[in-house]
Design an enzyme around this catalytic site. Structure first.
Site, PDB file in Angstrom:
ATOM      1  N   LYS A 215       5.753   2.213  -4.109  1.00 42.06           N
ATOM      2  CA  LYS A 215       7.142   1.979  -3.710  1.00 42.06           C
ATOM      3  C   LYS A 215       7.659   0.659  -4.266  1.00 42.06           C
ATOM      4  O   LYS A 215       8.840   0.515  -4.573  1.00 42.06           O
ATOM      5  CB  LYS A 215       7.235   1.967  -2.181  1.00 42.06           C
ATOM      6  CG  LYS A 215       8.653   1.859  -1.653  1.00 42.06           C
ATOM      7  CD  LYS A 215       8.674   1.913  -0.140  1.00 42.06           C
ATOM      8  CE  LYS A 215      10.098   1.871   0.400  1.00 42.06           C
ATOM      9  NZ  LYS A 215      10.141   1.902   1.874  1.00 42.06           N
TER      10      LYS A 215
ATOM     11  N   GLY B  56       0.791  -1.234   0.000  1.00 40.48           N
ATOM     12  CA  GLY B  56       0.000   0.000   0.000  1.00 40.48           C
ATOM     13  C   GLY B  56       0.813   1.270   0.000  1.00 40.48           C
ATOM     14  O   GLY B  56       0.278   2.362  -0.128  1.00 40.48           O
TER      15      GLY B  56
ATOM     16  N   LYS C 299      13.803   1.554   3.479  1.00 35.41           N
ATOM     17  CA  LYS C 299      12.959   2.708   3.778  1.00 35.41           C
ATOM     18  C   LYS C 299      13.576   4.005   3.257  1.00 35.41           C
ATOM     19  O   LYS C 299      12.868   4.986   3.050  1.00 35.41           O
ATOM     20  CB  LYS C 299      12.759   2.829   5.300  1.00 35.41           C
ATOM     21  CG  LYS C 299      12.167   1.594   5.966  1.00 35.41           C
ATOM     22  CD  LYS C 299      10.752   1.332   5.505  1.00 35.41           C
ATOM     23  CE  LYS C 299      10.149   0.137   6.263  1.00 35.41           C
ATOM     24  NZ  LYS C 299       8.802  -0.219   5.730  1.00 35.41           N
TER      25      LYS C 299
END
Length: 494
Positions: A128, A116, A382
Site C-alpha cells: 500500500k 505490512g 484507507k
C-alpha cells in the site's frame, strides 16, 4: 493424525489441540525450502528453518494463550476514565517551547513505519505504501521526504525503519534503491508469518511454507510483533499522512526527570462519529490501558461507541523508550491482548487470525501518558474517499508533509463518501479528469456511474446519485453548492 471435527477433540481440548497443532505446523516448517538458488542451499535452508521455527514458537505461545482465554479479557466493572493528568493536552506540551539543542534529541530518535499492508482494499496489487497519493508521490516517498527534511534542517541523522510483512518485503526492498542518494538511512525488518486457522477445526490451513497457491494461508500477526525485534522510537502507520515527527512531543518525552521518565506516549485525538470503533484509553487496575472494541463484552459495545463516555481514540502514533522495550521484553512482561480477527477467504473458507496491537503494550511501561493531539495528526488513507481528500486543494504539500490549506475556513475536513464504482484506485482516477475544488465543501456523497470534468467546484453539501442504468457526467467548470443531482440530471437545491 488429526481429529476430523471438534467432537473428536473435546475430551482433552486444551492439552491435545496444541500438540496436534504443533505436529501440523512443524510438518510445514520441516518442508520449508529456501526460495533462493545460490549454491549454498543447505545454509539458506537452515536460515529459513531458523526463521520459521522462531515464528512457530511465537505463534505457539499466542495460540496457547488464545485457548486459555475464556470470554472477554476485560471486566467491565473495573473500567474507569483515566486520571486527568494521564492525558495531556497537546497545547500544554507545545507551550513549553523547544530548547536550542533540539538536534540532540532528534539524534536519539528512530522513526518506525508499519509497512505490512497491501493495497487490495483499493484494488491495488503490492504494498500500500507504493500507491501514489499526492503529486505522484507515494506514502513512502512522502515519509522519506519528511525525514530527509528533518535531517537537513537540523543536521541530524534520524533513520527510517520499515517493518515489512512477507507480503510487502520484496517489492519494498526493490523500490528502496531510488532513495540511495537521499539523506536518510533506511532499514527494514520483517514481521512474523503465522498460519491462518480453520474456524471449525482450529487447525492451520497451510500445508507448506510456499506462497505459491497458498498466499491466503498465511498472515502477518498485527503490529504488536514489533517489540520482539528492536534511546526512543516514533512508531506510526505508513498510511497516516499526519504522523510526522513532532518536536514538541519529542522534547517533552526526553526532558522529564530520570525518576519520572515517560517510557510510552500514545497520541490520541477527539473522537467523532466516524471513529466510534477506534481503541480508547482507560484506567484498569490502576494502569493506563488501551481498550479495543474486540475486547468489549457484547452488552457494552454501544457504550464503548459512545462519544460522550469515551471521548478520545488511539491514532497509533506512539513514542517509546528503547531501553524500556528491552527491559520489558527480556522480562517476558509484554502481555499483549489477543485480537481474534475472523475472515472469509475467496473460496468461502472461514478462518481466524490471532493478532496483537502495538498500542496494547502501554500497560507494561512506566509513567505512560496519552497526549491529546490535533486531528491534523491523524490523516489515514484507507479508502479512495480518504484519497480524494488528500489529493485535493484542502491540503498543501511541503517537504513531504500535508497541512490544511490556509484558505480553508473550517479546521475540520469534509465528510466524503464515494460509492462502490470508486472503490478501486484505477477506476477512481478514471472518473476524475482532475480533482475538484473542495475548499468550501462540507459533505459529499457520490453513488453510481458518475464522472467529473475538469475544474469542477464543490461547496456545502453535495449529493450525486446515479441510479442503476443511469450515468451522470458532471460537466467541466460546473459549480455545485448545496445541490442534489439525481439520475436524470435534475439539479435540486439541498
Amino acid at each position: 493424525m488429526f481429529a476430523n471435527s471438534r467432537n473428536e477433540m473435546h475430551t482433552d481440548f486444551l492439552h491435545l489441540l496444541p500438540y496436534k497443532y504443533s505436529l501440523s505446523v512443524l510438518k510445514i516448517i520441516m518442508t520449508a525450502k529456501s526460495p533462493i538458488n545460490s549454491g549454498h542451499g543447505l545454509r539458506l535452508d537452515f536460515v529459513v528453518l531458523q526463521i520459521s521455527k522462531k515464528d512457530f514458537d511465537g505463534f505457539k505461545k499466542l495460540f496457547h494463550r488464545f485457548l486459555q482465554v475464556k470470554g472477554p479479557s476485560i471486566d467491565w466493572a473495573k473500567i474507569s476514565r483515566p486520571p486527568e493528568d494521564s492525558i495531556q493536552p497537546y497545547e500544554r506540551i507545545r507551550a513549553k517551547g523547544l530548547p536550542e539543542d533540539i538536534a540532540a534529541a532528534l539524534n536519539r530518535l528512530v522513526v518506525v513505519k508499519l509497512n505490512g499492508g497491501l493495497g487490495t482494499s483499493m484494488g491495488c496489487k503490492g504494498p500500500k505504501s507504493l500507491i501514489s497519493v499526492r503529486n505522484e508521490n507515494t506514502f513512502l516517498d512522502l515519509t522519506v521526504k519528511q525525514i530527509e527534511h528533518l535531517n537537513k534542517t537540523y543536521d541530524t541523522n534520524v533513520p527510517l525503519v520499515l517493518m515489512n510483512s512477507f507480503n510487502t518485503d520484496e517489492d519494498t526492498k526493490k523500490i528502496l534503491q531510488k532513495y540511495t542518494h537521499h539523506r536518510v538511512q533506511i532499514h527494514t525488518f520483517n514481521q512474523s508469518r503465522y498460519p491462518r486457522i480453520n474456524k471449525e477445526s482450529l487447525l492451520p490451513i497451510a500445508k507448506s511454507m510456499g506462497a505459491d497457491g497458498e498466499g491466503e494461508a498465511w498472515y502477518p500477526p498485527g503490529h504488536g510483533d514489533i517489540y520482539a525485534r528492536k534511546e526512543y522510537i516514533f512508531v506510526s502507520n505508513i498510511d497516516n499522512l499526519g504522523a510526522t515527527v513532532d518536536l514538541f512531543i519529542l522534547q517533552h518525552l526526553m526532558s522529564q526527570p530520570q525518576d519520572k521518565r515517560c517510557e510510552f506516549i500514545m497520541e490520541v485525538t477527539d473522537k467523532t462519529r466516524a471513529d466510534v470503533k477506534g481503541g480508547t484509553l482507560i484506567e484498569y487496575e490502576e494502569r493506563l490501558r488501551l481498550l479495543e472494541i474486540a475486547q468489549v463484552p457484547k452488552a457494552h459495545v454501544d457504550e464503548f461507541k459512545s462519544v460522550t463516555k469515551f471521548k478520545i481514540f488511539n491514532t497509533n502514533n506512539l513514542w517509546i523508550s528503547l531501553p524500556a522495550i528491552k527491559r520489558v521484553h527480556d522480562a517476558n512482561a509484554l502481555d499483549l491482548e489477543i485480537i481474534v480477527n475472523p475472515k472469509t477467504l475467496d473460496g468461502g473458507l472461514n478462518v481466524i487470525q490471532l493478532e496483537t496491537a502495538v498500542g496494547a503494550a502501554i500497560k507494561s511501561f512506566k509513567n505512560a501518558l496519552g497526549v491529546n493531539v490535533p486531528r491534523s495528526r491523524f490523516l489515514p488513507v484507507k479508502t479512495t474517499s480518504d484519497l480524494l481528500l488528500v489529493m485535493s486543494n484542502l491540503y498543501s504539500l511541503d517537504a513531504g508533509s500535508l497541512t490544511m490549506s490556509k484558505k480553508r475556513e473550517f479546521p475540520t475536513t469534509p465528510h466524503v463518501k464515494l460509492g462502490s464504482s470508486f472503490t478501486k484506485v484505477q477506476e477512481y482516477l478514471r472518473r476524475f479528469e482532475n480533482i475538484p475544488d473542495m475548499l468550501e465543501l462540507d459533505h459529499l456523497t457520490v453513488s453510481g456511474d458518475v464522472t467529473f470534468g475538469k475544474n469542477v467546484s464543490l461547496k456545502g453539501t453535495v449529493i450525486i446519485i446515479a441510479n442503476h442504468g443511469d450515468r451522470i457526467d458532471i460537466p467541466a467548470g460546473a459549480m455545485l453548492e448545496n445541490k442534489i443531482v439525481s439520475g436524470n440530471l435534475r439539479i435540486l437545491d439541498h
